[in-house]
Design a protein around this motif. Structure first.
Motif, short mmCIF file in Angstrom:
data_model
loop_
_atom_site.label_atom_id
_atom_site.label_comp_id
_atom_site.label_asym_id
_atom_site.label_seq_id
_atom_site.Cartn_x
_atom_site.Cartn_y
_atom_site.Cartn_z
N VAL A 332 -12.75 -3.93 5.61
CA VAL A 332 -12.23 -3.46 4.33
C VAL A 332 -11.70 -4.68 3.58
O VAL A 332 -10.67 -5.25 3.95
N ARG A 333 -12.42 -5.10 2.58
CA ARG A 333 -12.16 -6.37 1.90
C ARG A 333 -11.24 -6.24 0.69
O ARG A 333 -10.55 -7.16 0.31
N SER A 334 -11.23 -5.04 0.07
CA SER A 334 -10.51 -4.88 -1.20
C SER A 334 -9.85 -3.52 -1.28
O SER A 334 -10.44 -2.50 -0.91
N LEU A 335 -8.61 -3.50 -1.79
CA LEU A 335 -7.89 -2.26 -2.08
C LEU A 335 -7.25 -2.40 -3.46
O LEU A 335 -6.77 -3.47 -3.83
N HIS A 336 -7.24 -1.29 -4.19
CA HIS A 336 -6.57 -1.29 -5.50
C HIS A 336 -6.05 0.10 -5.80
O HIS A 336 -6.78 1.08 -5.66
N ILE A 337 -4.78 0.19 -6.20
CA ILE A 337 -4.15 1.46 -6.54
C ILE A 337 -4.03 1.57 -8.05
O ILE A 337 -3.56 0.65 -8.72
N ASN A 338 -4.45 2.72 -8.58
CA ASN A 338 -4.22 3.05 -9.98
C ASN A 338 -3.81 4.51 -10.05
O ASN A 338 -4.60 5.39 -9.74
#
Length: 411
Positions: A332-338
């Motif tokens: 899992v290379r990327s996480l982003h919360i919106n």
């Protein structure tokens, strides 16, 4: 909402039995609007078709404003706008949700980089990307047109600060400045909106892997295992402190207000106080090194991902893991919360969308990239992502929706 609908049906039945006439013809329009404001959406659509009188009341702004406000996850930037049609506002927001659920998006490719794009950020006007080709590029969000390329030997204020001498691995910007970090071990500060390089910061001894900031601090992390905290309020951005945060590469960092989260090869998520540099707590559970970390806007949860192919959701208040997502089949290379959405990108070549309230997977996108996902972010209206290759992909979920009302929706 179901209870409200039942109550409304009881009221209608009672009125019809006692009066023997259509209640819309007897009750004040304001009262009928208040009653219809409490019905569920399906019932409201039926009310529109009963008669002209019912349609008039059911179409009224107070009814649809109440429907909009009843959706806990929905927000409007302004409640009072001249000539605003709340039915149109509601249906636009509802249709956006439908597009997300169905994966219905217009695809746009950003062509210009010559090597892989490692990092990006975007807003309604621009997309900014950083690449292994040592450049930062600025694109039009609406058209995908390349607007600007920032690279080595760009003069600024008569001084040759230049661009990066290595891969651009991270970047972050606000309304006034952008910070980029590179494998050349430096961070560059760029003034906005001109994108002029003003300062080169040298406080790490190895490649700068991630950066974050708020209105007070610029924070970066490095393969040397350190966190650098710099004063954003002072013109020369002096280094306030260096924290040895990991015995090995510190791969990711994120900040909300005064809370910093870090994640590295030692498999541990750590929380720090930005003002003091003090370590607050640590989360253990991942079985292999970490690649990404995010703090929710309310600072109640932290999410982390890495080489064990999992995403872990940590409750900050209770200091425990509350959920482990195992849907990815690669790092899992990327996480982003919106808002209520969590976007994850993986070496399994998929982007997944999670609901942070229900802690469930809501969408799985596997058709847009043919290589490892390196980064993926969302603003609630679109996803911009990049993989092991030179061409970022824009997925626009607003196609066909009224832009006036889209601009009034908060995400």
């Amino acid at each position: 909402m179901a209870a409200a609908a039942s109550w409304t049906e009881d009221v209608m039945e009672s009125l019809q039995l006692n009066l023997g006439v259509d209640p819309v013809c007897r009750l004040p329009e304001e009262l009928m609007a208040k009653i219809l404001s409490r019905v569920d959406l399906q019932s409201l659509w039926r009310c529109l078709q009963v008669s002209r009188a019912w349609n008039t009341v059911a179409m009224s702004n107070p009814v649809w404003l109440a429907q909009f406000q009843s959706r806990r996850k929905w927000k409007a930037k302004q409640q009072r706008v001249e000539g605003l049609n709340w039915k149109k506002m509601f249906t636009t927001r509802h249709q956006l949700d439908v597009h997300w659920k169905q994966g219905q998006a217009k695809t746009m490719m950003l062509n210009g980089h010559t090597e892989s794009v490692y990092c990006l950020q975007f807003d309604d006007e621009k997309i900014v990307t950083g690449s292994r080709d040592r450049t930062v590029r600025v694109w039009s969000t609406k058209t995908g047109e390349l607007l600007k390329t920032l690279e080595e030997n760009q003069p600024s204020n008569g001084e040759k600060i230049g661009g990066h001498l290595g891969s651009v691995l991270c970047l972050i910007y606000d309304n006034h400045l952008m910070v980029s970090g590179s494998s050349d071990t430096t961070c560059i500060v760029w003034s906005l909106p001109e994108f002029k390089a003003t300062h080169r910061l040298r406080h790490h001894t190895s490649r700068v892997l991630d950066c974050t900031m708020n209105d007070r601090f610029i924070v970066s992390c490095s393969k040397d295992g350190t966190i650098g905290i710099l004063d954003k309020k002072v013109a020369d951005y002096p280094l306030l402190r260096i924290i040895q945060a990991c015995q090995g590469s510190l791969n990711a960092i994120h900040m909300q207000r005064n809370l910093i989260a870090s994640a590295g090869v030692d498999r541990v998520v750590r929380l720090w106080h930005a003002e003091t540099g003090k370590g607050l707590t640590s989360f253990h559970g991942h079985t292999r090194g970490l690649a990404c970390v995010q703090i929710s806007p309310d600072m109640r949860i932290v999410v982390s991902g890495g080489n064990d192919n999992t995403i872990r959701v940590w409750d900050v208040w209770h200091r425990q893991c509350v959920r482990v997502f195992t849907a990815h089949q690669g790092l899992v290379r990327s996480l982003h919360i919106n808002g209520h959405k969590l976007i994850s990108g993986s070496y399994d070549k998929t982007i997944k969308v999670w609901d942070l309230d229900s802690l469930t997977l809501t969408m799985d996108l596997d058709q847009f990239h043919s290589a490892w996902i390196l980064t993926a972010k969302t603003n609630g209206k679109m996803i911009v992502s990049s993989s092991f290759g030179p061409t970022p992909v824009v997925l626009d979920f607003t196609t066909g929706l009224d832009p006036r009302y889209m601009n009034l929706i908060e995400y």
